[in-house]
Each structure stands twice: as C-alpha cells, then as structure tokens.
Write a protein that holds these residues in place. Structure first.
Motif, PDB file in Angstrom:
ATOM      1  N   GLY A  11      14.838   5.896  49.456  1.00 28.94           N
ATOM      2  CA  GLY A  11      16.439   6.302  49.757  1.00 28.94           C
ATOM      3  C   GLY A  11      17.079   6.958  48.878  1.00 28.94           C
ATOM      4  N   GLU A  33      13.461   1.108  51.265  1.00 31.11           N
ATOM      5  CA  GLU A  33      14.015   1.408  49.944  1.00 31.11           C
ATOM      6  C   GLU A  33      13.801  -0.004  49.149  1.00 31.11           C
ATOM      7  OE1 GLU A  33      15.320   3.682  47.704  1.00 31.11           O
ATOM      8  OE2 GLU A  33      15.189   1.869  46.365  1.00 31.11           O
ATOM      9  N   LYS A  34      13.060  -0.020  47.748  1.00 34.62           N
ATOM     10  CA  LYS A  34      12.835  -1.311  47.332  1.00 34.62           C
ATOM     11  C   LYS A  34      14.323  -1.707  46.417  1.00 34.62           C
ATOM     12  CE  LYS A  34      11.197   0.915  42.870  1.00 34.62           C
ATOM     13  NZ  LYS A  34      10.219   1.230  42.110  1.00 34.62           N
ATOM     14  N   GLU A  35      15.167  -0.958  46.228  1.00 32.48           N
ATOM     15  CA  GLU A  35      16.384  -1.159  45.536  1.00 32.48           C
ATOM     16  C   GLU A  35      17.398  -1.613  46.385  1.00 32.48           C
ATOM     17  OE1 GLU A  35      16.401  -1.536  42.374  1.00 32.48           O
ATOM     18  OE2 GLU A  35      14.819  -0.479  41.638  1.00 32.48           O
ATOM     19  N   PHE A  37      21.361  -0.452  47.134  1.00 26.81           N
ATOM     20  CA  PHE A  37      22.360   0.501  46.909  1.00 26.81           C
ATOM     21  C   PHE A  37      23.610  -0.147  46.776  1.00 26.81           C
ATOM     22  CE2 PHE A  37      20.373   4.845  47.387  1.00 26.81           C
ATOM     23  CZ  PHE A  37      19.057   4.472  47.039  1.00 26.81           C
ATOM     24  N   HIS A  41      20.897   5.865  38.749  1.00 25.57           N
ATOM     25  CA  HIS A  41      19.795   6.992  38.642  1.00 25.57           C
ATOM     26  C   HIS A  41      20.061   8.080  37.786  1.00 25.57           C
ATOM     27  CE1 HIS A  41      16.499   9.350  39.894  1.00 25.57           C
ATOM     28  NE2 HIS A  41      16.103   8.634  40.678  1.00 25.57           N
ATOM     29  N   LEU A  46      24.771  18.763  39.487  1.00 25.29           N
ATOM     30  CA  LEU A  46      24.285  19.243  40.927  1.00 25.29           C
ATOM     31  C   LEU A  46      24.321  20.849  40.753  1.00 25.29           C
ATOM     32  CD1 LEU A  46      25.330  16.916  43.590  1.00 25.29           C
ATOM     33  CD2 LEU A  46      23.527  16.653  42.006  1.00 25.29           C
ATOM     34  N   VAL A 128       7.531  -0.439  49.555  1.00 27.15           N
ATOM     35  CA  VAL A 128       6.156  -0.251  50.175  1.00 27.15           C
ATOM     36  C   VAL A 128       4.966  -0.486  49.209  1.00 27.15           C
ATOM     37  CG1 VAL A 128       4.662   1.701  50.988  1.00 27.15           C
ATOM     38  CG2 VAL A 128       7.190   1.809  51.661  1.00 27.15           C
ATOM     39  N   GLN A 164       9.513   9.550  41.532  1.00 25.64           N
ATOM     40  CA  GLN A 164       8.609   9.664  40.428  1.00 25.64           C
ATOM     41  C   GLN A 164       7.413   8.574  40.623  1.00 25.64           C
ATOM     42  OE1 GLN A 164       8.732  11.020  36.604  1.00 25.64           O
ATOM     43  NE2 GLN A 164      10.651  12.175  36.824  1.00 25.64           N
ATOM     44  N   VAL A 292       8.191  14.843  49.764  1.00 26.22           N
ATOM     45  CA  VAL A 292       9.456  15.656  49.418  1.00 26.22           C
ATOM     46  C   VAL A 292      10.110  14.869  48.114  1.00 26.22           C
ATOM     47  CG1 VAL A 292      10.050  16.080  51.787  1.00 26.22           C
ATOM     48  CG2 VAL A 292      10.642  13.808  50.793  1.00 26.22           C
ATOM     49  N   PRO A 301      14.266  18.693  33.570  1.00 17.97           N
ATOM     50  CA  PRO A 301      15.686  18.815  34.377  1.00 17.97           C
ATOM     51  C   PRO A 301      16.538  19.851  33.593  1.00 17.97           C
ATOM     52  CG  PRO A 301      15.423  17.118  32.612  1.00 17.97           C
ATOM     53  CD  PRO A 301      14.082  17.775  32.654  1.00 17.97           C
ATOM     54  N   GLY A 306      16.525  19.346  40.101  1.00 15.54           N
ATOM     55  CA  GLY A 306      15.878  18.239  41.143  1.00 15.54           C
ATOM     56  C   GLY A 306      16.583  17.633  42.181  1.00 15.54           C
TER      57      GLY A 306
HETATM   58  C1  LIG Z   1      16.151  13.249  32.201  1.00 17.35           C
HETATM   59  C2  LIG Z   1      16.170  13.605  33.856  1.00 17.35           C
HETATM   60  C3  LIG Z   1      17.563  14.087  33.804  1.00 17.35           C
HETATM   61  C4  LIG Z   1      17.689  14.786  35.082  1.00 17.35           C
HETATM   62  N1  LIG Z   1      18.699  15.257  35.227  1.00 17.35           N
HETATM   63  C5  LIG Z   1      19.500  15.938  36.630  1.00 17.35           C
HETATM   64  C6  LIG Z   1      20.306  16.621  36.847  1.00 17.35           C
HETATM   65  O1  LIG Z   1      21.432  16.782  35.867  1.00 17.35           O
HETATM   66  N2  LIG Z   1      20.482  17.259  37.965  1.00 17.35           N
HETATM   67  C7  LIG Z   1      19.616  16.961  38.873  1.00 17.35           C
HETATM   68  O2  LIG Z   1      19.650  17.673  40.203  1.00 17.35           O
HETATM   69  N3  LIG Z   1      18.494  16.353  38.940  1.00 17.35           N
HETATM   70  C8  LIG Z   1      18.225  15.957  37.445  1.00 17.35           C
HETATM   71  N4  LIG Z   1      17.198  15.209  37.459  1.00 17.35           N
HETATM   72  C9  LIG Z   1      16.236  15.037  38.432  1.00 17.35           C
HETATM   73  C10 LIG Z   1      16.444  14.121  39.455  1.00 17.35           C
HETATM   74  O3  LIG Z   1      17.103  12.953  38.932  1.00 17.35           O
HETATM   75  C11 LIG Z   1      15.574  13.961  40.730  1.00 17.35           C
HETATM   76  O4  LIG Z   1      15.036  15.122  40.982  1.00 17.35           O
HETATM   77  C12 LIG Z   1      15.971  13.373  41.893  1.00 17.35           C
HETATM   78  O5  LIG Z   1      16.434  12.188  41.667  1.00 17.35           O
HETATM   79  C13 LIG Z   1      14.948  13.435  42.870  1.00 17.35           C
HETATM   80  O6  LIG Z   1      15.515  12.640  44.089  1.00 17.35           O
HETATM   81  P1  LIG Z   1      14.431  11.900  44.921  1.00 17.35           P
HETATM   82  O7  LIG Z   1      15.216  11.493  46.200  1.00 17.35           O
HETATM   83  O8  LIG Z   1      13.200  12.721  45.203  1.00 17.35           O
HETATM   84  O9  LIG Z   1      13.965  10.431  44.223  1.00 17.35           O
HETATM   85  P2  LIG Z   1      14.852   9.412  43.793  1.00 17.35           P
HETATM   86  O10 LIG Z   1      16.324   9.959  43.597  1.00 17.35           O
HETATM   87  O11 LIG Z   1      14.151   8.900  42.421  1.00 17.35           O
HETATM   88  O12 LIG Z   1      14.657   8.310  44.842  1.00 17.35           O
HETATM   89  C14 LIG Z   1      13.470   7.651  45.012  1.00 17.35           C
HETATM   90  C15 LIG Z   1      13.709   6.375  45.418  1.00 17.35           C
HETATM   91  O13 LIG Z   1      12.428   5.656  46.034  1.00 17.35           O
HETATM   92  C16 LIG Z   1      12.634   4.366  45.833  1.00 17.35           C
HETATM   93  N5  LIG Z   1      11.168   3.866  45.711  1.00 17.35           N
HETATM   94  C17 LIG Z   1      10.341   4.124  44.749  1.00 17.35           C
HETATM   95  N6  LIG Z   1       8.999   3.525  45.209  1.00 17.35           N
HETATM   96  C18 LIG Z   1       9.344   2.656  46.186  1.00 17.35           C
HETATM   97  C19 LIG Z   1       8.479   1.760  47.074  1.00 17.35           C
HETATM   98  N7  LIG Z   1       7.150   1.769  46.837  1.00 17.35           N
HETATM   99  N8  LIG Z   1       8.827   1.209  48.049  1.00 17.35           N
HETATM  100  C20 LIG Z   1      10.104   1.624  48.372  1.00 17.35           C
HETATM  101  N9  LIG Z   1      11.181   2.419  47.706  1.00 17.35           N
HETATM  102  C21 LIG Z   1      10.791   2.991  46.788  1.00 17.35           C
HETATM  103  C22 LIG Z   1      13.365   4.338  44.611  1.00 17.35           C
HETATM  104  O14 LIG Z   1      13.949   3.217  44.192  1.00 17.35           O
HETATM  105  C23 LIG Z   1      14.432   5.372  44.621  1.00 17.35           C
HETATM  106  O15 LIG Z   1      15.670   4.817  45.149  1.00 17.35           O
HETATM  107  C24 LIG Z   1      16.861  14.568  36.156  1.00 17.35           C
HETATM  108  C25 LIG Z   1      15.537  13.901  35.860  1.00 17.35           C
HETATM  109  C26 LIG Z   1      15.387  13.348  34.632  1.00 17.35           C
HETATM  110  C27 LIG Z   1      14.085  12.653  34.340  1.00 17.35           C
END
Ligand SMILES: Cc1cc2nc3c(=O)[nH]c(=O)nc-3n(C[C@H](O)[C@H](O)[C@H](O)COP(=O)(O)OP(=O)(O)OC[C@H]3O[C@@H](n4cnc5c(N)ncnc54)[C@H](O)[C@@H]3O)c2cc1C
Length: 535
Positions: A11, A33-35, A37, A41, A46, A128, A164, A292, A301, A306
């Motif tokens: 989520g 979503e495992k957590e 909200f 994070h 942005l 999941v 990740q 996605v 980053p 991201g």
């Molecule tokens: C050091 C660092 C600094 C960063 N700084 C920036 C920045 O300044 N600006 C920026 O835009 N980006 C930044 N990023 C990147 C940004 O954090 C990510 O690109 C962004 O959060 C990706 O969004 P997402 O929705 O793909 O994943 P996420 O935001 O990670 O969401 C994934 C969700 O999936 C859930 N999940 C995982 N596994 C499961 C499972 N098995 N079952 C159910 N739920 C699950 C998690 O709990 C999580 O809520 C940074 C990253 C790092 C490592």
C-alpha cells in the motif's frame, strides 16, 4: 478462496495509485498491506512531476492541508565549486514550480485512505506469503491474516507493489542488480536544526564530501531528515565496529555545511540503515502479473525520483489493467509499451545519476574516483535516449545543473552539444527559408518507421500511429493525417502533391490539409525525421 478483478500487493505510493485508478473503473480490487498505516518510510523529498498524478488521484487538497513544506528546489555542494549553490524548479517548469517535503507516514496514509474511498478493499496487517502460479501464469496469492489464518486470493492480474521486498520478482527470479550503484544509506531525524537562508529554507540540501554525499530534508513537523550515502563495501565493514548513531555522526562531520546546520540539533529516534543498491527486474509485466515502483526497479535516491517513478508506474499499470478488461489483444501489445515508458523514465534517472557520480570534482577520493566513468560504462541506447532528451529541451532541473555545475565527461557534453547544434541549425534553416514550401520535396531520414501501437490516453491504452527514429526507445504519436502522409514521402512528391494525394484519398479539402502538413513537416525536419527538403 476469494476472487477479485485485481490483487495489489503493498500500500505504498505505487500500490495505492494503481489500486485507486483501477477501482475507479468499476473493478473489484483488493490491496494487501502487511503494516498498519500510518507507518514509517524513508523517501521524503518529492518531484513536481508527481503533482499532476496527485491531481488525477483527487488528493491535492488533502496534501495541501496536511501542511507539508513546499519544496522549490535544491541546494547543493557538488561539482566544481566547494560553495553551496541553489537551483529552482521554476527555472525550468512554469506550471509546477514546487513539490513537497513530506512525512511519508502521513503522505502514504492519505493515498491509502483515498484508495479505500475509491472502493478498494484494503486489508492492513495482512501479508502476502506466496505467489500462486497456474500453468504459466500468476493466478493469485496466499495471504496470512492478523488472526493467523491462511487465505487464497485469485484474480486475472496481480500487481506487485511490495517495494524493495519485490515479492513477485524474487519469486520468479527476475531481479538484476546494478554493479555501479552499490551504496549504503544511514539516516535519522533531528530536531532544533537551523534552516538554510530564505529563499532556500525548504530546499533539499545535498552535500558531496570525500566519502560520499549527505542529504538534509526539512520537514513540516519541525524535524529534519538527515542521511549519509557511502560505499556499501566499506560501510558494511565499519558497521561491524561502530553503532549506527556513531556511524551517522561520523559521516555527517564530513559535510561541514550540514554539520553547521545541525550544531544544536539532537536525534529524535535511533538511526536506521538501508541498503541502497539499484536493481531492475528483467520483465516488468507478463501473464497474470505487473510490477510497479520499487518492486520493479530501484535507482539511487540522489534525485528524489523514487516516489515519482512509483506513482507514475501505478498510473501506467492501471491503464494496462483497464485495457486488459476492455481489449485483451491491445493489452498484450500494451505490455511492450508499459515496459518502454517505465524503463525510459528509470533509465533517464539512472544515466543522470551516473553522470552525477562521474562529474563531481570537489574531491578526488576513492569514492568519487571509482565512480568516474568511461564511454563504455554508459549503456549505448540509454545514453543516446538521455542525450536526446536533454539536448535542446528545457532540462527538467537536475539535468541542467549536473551538466552546467559539474565537470561532465567530454564525450557526454560533446554528444549533447552535437544534437543541440544540429537542431538549432535546422531550426534556423526553416525559419529563414524564403522558398515556397509547398513545392519542396521532403525526404525521410534513414530508418524512420511508422507503427500502429498502443499509446496512453485518459488512463487507458488506445491504438495510435507512432513514428520511430533510430535509437529512440519511445516513438512520437502522430495524428492519422500525418500518418497517412508518411507513405507519400518518397523523395519525389512535393508537399503540395502529398496534400493533394491525401485530399483525394480521404475526401478532405487540400487547402485545409496543406498548412497542417507544412507545420508538421517543419517540426519533423527540426527533429531529424525528415532528413531534407529538395527544392
Ligand atoms: C535511502 C533512501 C532515500 C530515499 N529518498 C527518497 C526521496 O527523497 N524521494 C523519493 O521520491 N524517493 C526516495 N527514496 C525511494 C522511495 O523510498 C521509494 O522509491 C518509494 O517508497 C517506492 O514506493 P513503492 O510504493 O514502490 O514502495 P514502498 O513505499 O516501499 O511500499 C511498499 C509497501 O509494500 C508493503 N509490503 C511489502 N511486502 C509485503 C507483503 N509480502 N505483503 C503485504 N505488503 C507488503 C510494505 O509494508 C510497504 O508498505 C529513497 C530510498 C532510499 C533507500
């Protein structure tokens, strides 16, 4: 077993964006979503490019009233000058002159609540645990509920937005790691930090130093996010002998400006370490699945890309899924376009980050020396696409500063200048041409191709004509009229006779067609699709 039209894993910004936009098309969507909200994070800074996506999700007002700081640009110590310098989005983007510095727990919560309001069945605290495959396609997932039950969910499409964790890409062995970007980040939140002087007080501050680079991001809750990005191999060894707080403070001390801002500041919570290794899946979409956000690819980053990449992928994926339910043949073709559009953005930031690492001359340390690149370290199609995107266009912000404030390798600068000069010369030639255009004979450049393929329109893929030129990953969509004119460009027919041919074939007045074709051909000439006009 429960059945849905679509299952979304995760989520975060990618998952909530995709889920909302699919549910709004009347589909049954479950998001696991495992957590619970709001959850913490990293990733607070942005880009303005995300604002139109927030608008289309309908959360703009909520984001504004959350009180997040408006970010107008960046301040950096990097490149050829040891002194801080700033740049602003307004210099290159007239419509969206700011973005936000967000507290991710609040930001992500707003987006997830918006999914619930849009009819998504959001199940927090559920994880999941397995991906189900039937024959050759992904058929659904197994989830673990908070009361320790195991349930199977089934859907024609599973969207992996698990960040990740990349649960699906790992399950299918799709991830490929990037040898170049293997850093480690340690970060924490401080209170009582000083601000940069106006008008830069809300900027992200990036400070390069001999061992890597540090960030400082001011947040609306009075804290600042501070992180250090260092070489992963070296840092992993050091972390064995020092704790995270010691490690963070040690590397902060390398950045004198950030250290000064933190003179009276104190940590509000224990620091955290995250592996900052870039990767991409070798397939973004296939039978029964689509990846996605960070579940598909992750890039250093440095450029705060991201969250934008994640939300944009969520939007593209929703278009793919919506097409899947309306036209499965078109959806099959859309897979290639989804991958191209997504990879184009990802690779743009990747090339830009490579350029950043190889252009810093504030220090000749091991960290920066090992990141200086030779031409063969740049992947040729990605490099060409990057050069074409940057050359002659108002650069999006970071591109301009990396090229102007750093010491970019000459093979990049020369290539950009070459494209810019060619475009400029062609523009001057067109603008100063005194010839009577309708009589001139256009000749296409080599390897120009007209394709009929899916393009993104109103959150759906629709079929359109697209012109491809050599070394371009993504083509230019063109109107049916221009597409119809292309086969007549044979090096013999004049513009007037091409207009007449189309007029005869489609029954449209040639005088109406002529000015449209002249304008379009002029643009195609400046862009090199039309090689020349013979007079
Ligand atoms: C050091 C660092 C600094 C960063 N700084 C920036 C920045 O300044 N600006 C920026 O835009 N980006 C930044 N990023 C990147 C940004 O954090 C990510 O690109 C962004 O959060 C990706 O969004 P997402 O929705 O793909 O994943 P996420 O935001 O990670 O969401 C994934 C969700 O999936 C859930 N999940 C995982 N596994 C499961 C499972 N098995 N079952 C159910 N739920 C699950 C998690 O709990 C999580 O809520 C940074 C990253 C790092 C490592």
């Amino acid at each position: 077993m429960e059945n849905f039209d679509a299952i979304v894993i995760g989520g975060g910004p990618a998952g909530s964006t995709a889920a909302t936009l699919i549910a709004r098309q009347g589909k049954s969507v479950v998001l696991i979503e495992k957590e619970y909200f709001p959850r913490h994070h990293i990733g607070e800074s942005l880009l303005p490019a995300s604002l139109p996506i927030l608008e289309s999700l309908g959360v703009n007002e909520e984001i504004q009233s959350a009180g997040f700081l408006k970010k107008y640009g960046a301040t950096m110590v990097w490149g050829t000058s040891p002194d801080p310098w700033s740049w602003y989005f307004a210099e290159t983007n007239r419509k969206y002159t700011h973005s936000y510095q967000v507290v991710r727990s609040t930001f992500d919560h707003i987006l997830l609540n918006n999914s619930i309001k849009s009819g998504v069945d959001v199940r927090q605290g559920h994880q999941v645990t397995k991906i189900h495959h039937r024959e050759d396609y992904v058929s659904g997932v197994e989830i673990h509920t908070p009361d320790n039950k195991i349930i199977d969910l089934e859907a024609p499409i599973t969207i992996d937005a698990s960040g990740q964790s990349a649960i699906l890409a790992r399950n299918m062995n799709l991830l490929e790691w990037d040898d170049f970007f293997q850093n480690l980040a340690v970060y924490g939140y401080f209170e009582n930090a000083e601000k940069l002087e106006a008008p830069d007080e809300n900027n992200i501050f990036i400070e390069a130093h001999p061992e890597g680079w540090n960030w400082l991001i001011p947040l609306h809750n009075g804290t600042v996010s501070v992180g250090v990005v260092v070489d992963s191999n070296i840092a992993s060894k050091q972390l064995h002998s020092s704790d995270l707080e010691e490690f963070l403070c040690h590397y902060i001390s390398y950045s004198s400006h950030i250290s000064n801002l933190l003179g009276n500041a104190t940590l509000t919570s224990p620091p955290q370490a995250v592996r900052d290794w870039s990767y991409a899946a070798n397939s973004f979409v296939g039978d029964g699945y689509i990846l996605v956000g960070d579940a598909a690819c992750f890039i250093d980053p440095l450029f705060s890309s991201g969250v934008h990449l994640a939300m944009n992928a969520g939007l593209l994926a929703s278009a793919y899924v919506n097409t899947l339910f309306t036209d499965s043949t078109l959806a099959l073709e859309s897979r290639v376009i989804y991958t191209k559009l997504y990879k184009q953005q990802y690779e743009h930031f990747r090339e830009l980050a490579k350029l950043f690492y190889s252009s810093n001359h504030t220090s000749d340390s091991y960290f920066w020396e090992t990141r200086k690149l030779t031409p063969d370290a740049f992947d040729l199609p990605a490099r060409t696409a990057f050069i074409n995107a940057v050359a002659g266009q108002p650069a999006q912000g970071y591109e301009r500063v990396v090229i102007e404030q750093g010491e970019a390798p000459s093979f990049i600068i020369d290539a950009i200048k070459n494209v810019e000069d060619t475009r400029e010369q062609r523009k001057i030639k067109i603008d100063t041409s005194t010839e009577y255009f309708p009589d001139s004979i256009p000749k296409l450049a080599a390897n120009v191709e007209l394709k009929n393929e899916p393009i993104l329109e109103n959150n759906e893929f629709v079929r359109s004509y697209v012109i491809y030129k050599e070394n371009r990953m993504v083509g230019y969509p063109v109107s049916n009229l221009i597409a119809a004119s292309l086969p007549f460009i044979n090096g013999k027919a004049s513009i007037a006779s091409i207009s007449q041919e189309i007029s005869n074939e489609y029954g449209i007045d040639a005088n109406t067609i002529l000015p449209i074709i002249i304008n379009a051909f002029k643009i195609m000439y400046i862009d090199g699709i039309i090689e020349t006009f013979i007079l």
